[in-house]
Design a protein around this motif. Structure first.
Motif, PDB file in Angstrom:
ATOM      1  N   VAL A   1       0.823  -1.205   0.000  1.00  0.00           N
ATOM      2  CA  VAL A   1       0.000   0.000   0.000  1.00  0.00           C
ATOM      3  C   VAL A   1       0.862   1.262   0.000  1.00  0.00           C
ATOM      4  CG1 VAL A   1      -0.322   0.168   2.520  1.00  0.00           C
ATOM      5  CG2 VAL A   1      -2.076   1.060   0.975  1.00  0.00           C
ATOM      6  N   ALA A   2       2.045   1.201   0.594  1.00  0.00           N
ATOM      7  CA  ALA A   2       2.923   2.372   0.613  1.00  0.00           C
ATOM      8  C   ALA A   2       3.296   2.802  -0.804  1.00  0.00           C
ATOM      9  CB  ALA A   2       4.175   2.084   1.433  1.00  0.00           C
ATOM     10  N   THR A   3       3.460   1.849  -1.697  1.00  0.00           N
ATOM     11  CA  THR A   3       3.783   2.154  -3.092  1.00  0.00           C
ATOM     12  C   THR A   3       2.637   2.890  -3.768  1.00  0.00           C
ATOM     13  OG1 THR A   3       5.169   0.188  -3.184  1.00  0.00           O
ATOM     14  CG2 THR A   3       4.523   1.154  -5.295  1.00  0.00           C
ATOM     15  N   LEU A   4       1.413   2.427  -3.541  1.00  0.00           N
ATOM     16  CA  LEU A   4       0.246   3.091  -4.128  1.00  0.00           C
ATOM     17  C   LEU A   4       0.081   4.503  -3.566  1.00  0.00           C
ATOM     18  CD1 LEU A   4      -2.141   2.721  -6.086  1.00  0.00           C
ATOM     19  CD2 LEU A   4      -3.501   2.024  -4.119  1.00  0.00           C
ATOM     20  N   ILE A   5       0.253   4.650  -2.269  1.00  0.00           N
ATOM     21  CA  ILE A   5       0.146   5.975  -1.647  1.00  0.00           C
ATOM     22  C   ILE A   5       1.198   6.915  -2.236  1.00  0.00           C
ATOM     23  CG2 ILE A   5       0.504   7.244   0.513  1.00  0.00           C
ATOM     24  CD1 ILE A   5      -0.861   4.842   1.943  1.00  0.00           C
ATOM     25  N   ALA A   6       2.400   6.433  -2.407  1.00  0.00           N
ATOM     26  CA  ALA A   6       3.496   7.273  -2.906  1.00  0.00           C
ATOM     27  C   ALA A   6       3.268   7.757  -4.332  1.00  0.00           C
ATOM     28  CB  ALA A   6       4.816   6.509  -2.814  1.00  0.00           C
ATOM     29  N   THR A   7       2.442   7.048  -5.104  1.00  0.00           N
ATOM     30  CA  THR A   7       2.203   7.446  -6.494  1.00  0.00           C
ATOM     31  C   THR A   7       0.933   8.268  -6.673  1.00  0.00           C
ATOM     32  OG1 THR A   7       1.003   5.404  -6.982  1.00  0.00           O
ATOM     33  CG2 THR A   7       3.383   5.396  -7.386  1.00  0.00           C
ATOM     34  N   GLY A   8       0.206   8.532  -5.607  1.00  0.00           N
ATOM     35  CA  GLY A   8      -1.095   9.183  -5.737  1.00  0.00           C
ATOM     36  C   GLY A   8      -1.130  10.624  -5.301  1.00  0.00           C
ATOM     37  N   ALA A   9      -0.549  11.541  -6.063  1.00  0.00           N
ATOM     38  CA  ALA A   9      -0.544  12.958  -5.706  1.00  0.00           C
ATOM     39  C   ALA A   9      -1.958  13.540  -5.765  1.00  0.00           C
ATOM     40  CB  ALA A   9       0.390  13.728  -6.609  1.00  0.00           C
TER      41      ALA A   9
ATOM     42  N   THR B   1      -4.816  12.408  -5.066  1.00  0.00           N
ATOM     43  CA  THR B   1      -5.708  11.492  -5.770  1.00  0.00           C
ATOM     44  C   THR B   1      -6.872  11.023  -4.908  1.00  0.00           C
ATOM     45  OG1 THR B   1      -3.830  10.670  -7.028  1.00  0.00           O
ATOM     46  CG2 THR B   1      -5.755   9.264  -6.978  1.00  0.00           C
ATOM     47  N   PHE B   2      -6.641  10.839  -3.616  1.00  0.00           N
ATOM     48  CA  PHE B   2      -7.604  10.142  -2.763  1.00  0.00           C
ATOM     49  C   PHE B   2      -8.399  11.089  -1.869  1.00  0.00           C
ATOM     50  CE2 PHE B   2      -4.076   7.167  -3.541  1.00  0.00           C
ATOM     51  CZ  PHE B   2      -4.778   6.145  -4.154  1.00  0.00           C
ATOM     52  N   ASP B   3      -9.678  10.760  -1.693  1.00  0.00           N
ATOM     53  CA  ASP B   3     -10.514  11.452  -0.711  1.00  0.00           C
ATOM     54  C   ASP B   3     -10.310  10.849   0.673  1.00  0.00           C
ATOM     55  OD1 ASP B   3     -11.930  13.266  -2.468  1.00  0.00           O
ATOM     56  OD2 ASP B   3     -12.939  11.485  -3.261  1.00  0.00           O
ATOM     57  N   ALA B   4      -9.969   9.572   0.712  1.00  0.00           N
ATOM     58  CA  ALA B   4      -9.751   8.888   1.988  1.00  0.00           C
ATOM     59  C   ALA B   4      -8.748   7.757   1.800  1.00  0.00           C
ATOM     60  CB  ALA B   4     -11.059   8.326   2.532  1.00  0.00           C
ATOM     61  N   ILE B   5      -7.951   7.549   2.829  1.00  0.00           N
ATOM     62  CA  ILE B   5      -7.052   6.406   2.911  1.00  0.00           C
ATOM     63  C   ILE B   5      -7.333   5.757   4.253  1.00  0.00           C
ATOM     64  CG2 ILE B   5      -4.659   5.618   3.056  1.00  0.00           C
ATOM     65  CD1 ILE B   5      -3.894   8.151   1.414  1.00  0.00           C
ATOM     66  N   LEU B   6      -7.712   4.493   4.232  1.00  0.00           N
ATOM     67  CA  LEU B   6      -8.024   3.751   5.452  1.00  0.00           C
ATOM     68  C   LEU B   6      -6.963   2.674   5.624  1.00  0.00           C
ATOM     69  CD1 LEU B   6     -11.832   3.252   4.729  1.00  0.00           C
ATOM     70  CD2 LEU B   6     -10.707   5.217   5.785  1.00  0.00           C
TER      71      LEU B   6
ATOM     72  N   PRO C   1      -7.102  18.006  -0.620  1.00  0.00           N
ATOM     73  CA  PRO C   1      -7.415  18.868   0.516  1.00  0.00           C
ATOM     74  C   PRO C   1      -8.798  18.509   1.077  1.00  0.00           C
ATOM     75  CG  PRO C   1      -6.424  20.148  -1.237  1.00  0.00           C
ATOM     76  CD  PRO C   1      -6.680  18.758  -1.795  1.00  0.00           C
ATOM     77  N   GLY C   2      -8.884  18.388   2.384  1.00  0.00           N
ATOM     78  CA  GLY C   2     -10.120  17.964   3.040  1.00  0.00           C
ATOM     79  C   GLY C   2     -10.225  16.454   3.160  1.00  0.00           C
ATOM     80  N   GLY C   3      -9.252  15.718   2.611  1.00  0.00           N
ATOM     81  CA  GLY C   3      -9.273  14.256   2.659  1.00  0.00           C
ATOM     82  C   GLY C   3      -8.937  13.718   4.038  1.00  0.00           C
ATOM     83  N   THR C   4      -9.245  12.450   4.239  1.00  0.00           N
ATOM     84  CA  THR C   4      -9.101  11.821   5.549  1.00  0.00           C
ATOM     85  C   THR C   4      -8.193  10.605   5.488  1.00  0.00           C
ATOM     86  OG1 THR C   4     -11.306  12.546   6.215  1.00  0.00           O
ATOM     87  CG2 THR C   4     -10.370  10.697   7.427  1.00  0.00           C
ATOM     88  N   LEU C   5      -7.295  10.527   6.456  1.00  0.00           N
ATOM     89  CA  LEU C   5      -6.471   9.345   6.692  1.00  0.00           C
ATOM     90  C   LEU C   5      -6.980   8.729   7.992  1.00  0.00           C
ATOM     91  CD1 LEU C   5      -3.933   7.533   6.293  1.00  0.00           C
ATOM     92  CD2 LEU C   5      -2.677   9.237   7.645  1.00  0.00           C
ATOM     93  N   ALA C   6      -7.477   7.506   7.923  1.00  0.00           N
ATOM     94  CA  ALA C   6      -7.936   6.806   9.123  1.00  0.00           C
ATOM     95  C   ALA C   6      -7.013   5.622   9.362  1.00  0.00           C
ATOM     96  CB  ALA C   6      -9.379   6.336   8.959  1.00  0.00           C
ATOM     97  N   VAL C   7      -6.533   5.497  10.593  1.00  0.00           N
ATOM     98  CA  VAL C   7      -5.563   4.460  10.929  1.00  0.00           C
ATOM     99  C   VAL C   7      -6.054   3.685  12.143  1.00  0.00           C
ATOM    100  CG1 VAL C   7      -3.172   3.982  11.621  1.00  0.00           C
ATOM    101  CG2 VAL C   7      -3.674   5.888  10.053  1.00  0.00           C
ATOM    102  N   TRP C   8      -6.157   2.371  11.981  1.00  0.00           N
ATOM    103  CA  TRP C   8      -6.523   1.475  13.074  1.00  0.00           C
ATOM    104  C   TRP C   8      -5.252   0.981  13.760  1.00  0.00           C
ATOM    105  CZ3 TRP C   8      -4.828  -3.455  13.867  1.00  0.00           C
ATOM    106  CH2 TRP C   8      -5.433  -4.147  14.923  1.00  0.00           C
ATOM    107  N   SER C   9      -5.338   0.785  15.071  1.00  0.00           N
ATOM    108  CA  SER C   9      -4.207   0.248  15.824  1.00  0.00           C
ATOM    109  C   SER C   9      -4.706  -0.641  16.949  1.00  0.00           C
ATOM    110  CB  SER C   9      -3.385   1.391  16.415  1.00  0.00           C
ATOM    111  OG  SER C   9      -2.319   0.900  17.190  1.00  0.00           O
ATOM    112  N   ALA C  10      -3.943  -1.670  17.241  1.00  0.00           N
ATOM    113  CA  ALA C  10      -4.272  -2.561  18.347  1.00  0.00           C
ATOM    114  C   ALA C  10      -4.096  -1.867  19.692  1.00  0.00           C
ATOM    115  CB  ALA C  10      -3.408  -3.816  18.290  1.00  0.00           C
ATOM    116  N   ALA C  11      -3.353  -0.756  19.721  1.00  0.00           N
ATOM    117  CA  ALA C  11      -3.087  -0.071  20.992  1.00  0.00           C
ATOM    118  C   ALA C  11      -2.858   1.414  20.738  1.00  0.00           C
ATOM    119  CB  ALA C  11      -1.859  -0.683  21.653  1.00  0.00           C
ATOM    120  N   PRO C  12      -3.075   2.237  21.767  1.00  0.00           N
ATOM    121  CA  PRO C  12      -2.790   3.672  21.628  1.00  0.00           C
ATOM    122  C   PRO C  12      -1.309   3.906  21.366  1.00  0.00           C
ATOM    123  CG  PRO C  12      -4.015   3.217  23.650  1.00  0.00           C
ATOM    124  CD  PRO C  12      -3.605   1.893  23.076  1.00  0.00           C
ATOM    125  N   ASP C  13      -0.994   5.049  20.767  1.00  0.00           N
ATOM    126  CA  ASP C  13       0.392   5.388  20.467  1.00  0.00           C
ATOM    127  C   ASP C  13       0.488   6.908  20.410  1.00  0.00           C
ATOM    128  OD1 ASP C  13       2.854   5.958  19.178  1.00  0.00           O
ATOM    129  OD2 ASP C  13       2.815   4.031  18.148  1.00  0.00           O
TER     130      ASP C  13
END
Length: 150
Positions: free
Chosen positions: A48-56, A58-63, A96-108
């Motif tokens: 997924v890091a490769t796809l993110i790196a190529t998407g200037a 491009t995305f409204d949301a990344i989960l 701009p206005g897009g959202t990055l949502a990140v799940w984690s097993a624990a707080p950080d």
């Protein structure tokens, strides 16, 4: 997500392990109504890091539900997603206005700081692993790229 997205939406599902894709197409697909068959869905067997790196812008949301979250336990190579460079790439990939949502097993807390340092507005939520208030507590960061950088 597919239930609420418009017909002209595009959803990129990215999975590193081809076996997981196969399980969700065949063995497990019926449990979710076969979402990988939806014509709006494009499945990518890659990092997924490769796809993110190529998407200037491009995305409204990344989960991201990768490894165990920012403190990856299973795959050291996923750490780059949650680094300063990884968050900068996510920032660039979002509109701009897009959202990055990140799940984690624990707080950080350090990761939450990195999100803010990258310019995101961050809302941290704690959710149960299973419905009806059962299971362990997990962290979910909802980070928004502001319309303009502060």
């Amino acid at each position: 997500a597919l239930r609420v997205l418009p017909e002209d939406a595009r959803v990129d599902v990215v999975e590193l392990a081809p076996a997981v894709i196969d399980w969700n197409r065949d063995l497990l697909g019926h449990l979710a109504g076969h979402p990988l068959r939806d014509p709006r869905v494009a499945v990518h067997a890659r990092d997924v890091a490769t796809l993110i790196a190529t998407g200037a812008a491009t995305f409204d949301a990344i989960l991201l539900d990768v490894d165990n979250g920012p403190a990856g336990l299973a795959r050291e190579e996923t750490d780059g997603l949650y680094s300063r460079d990884g968050l900068a790439a996510a920032w660039q990939a979002l509109r701009p206005g897009g959202t990055l949502a990140v799940w984690s097993a624990a707080p950080d807390r350090a990761f939450q700081r990195r999100l803010r340092d990258a310019g995101f507005a961050v809302d941290t939520r704690f959710v149960r692993a299973r419905g009806h208030g059962k299971g362990g507590w997990h962290a979910l960061w909802v980070a928004t790229r502001p319309e303009r950088r502060a």
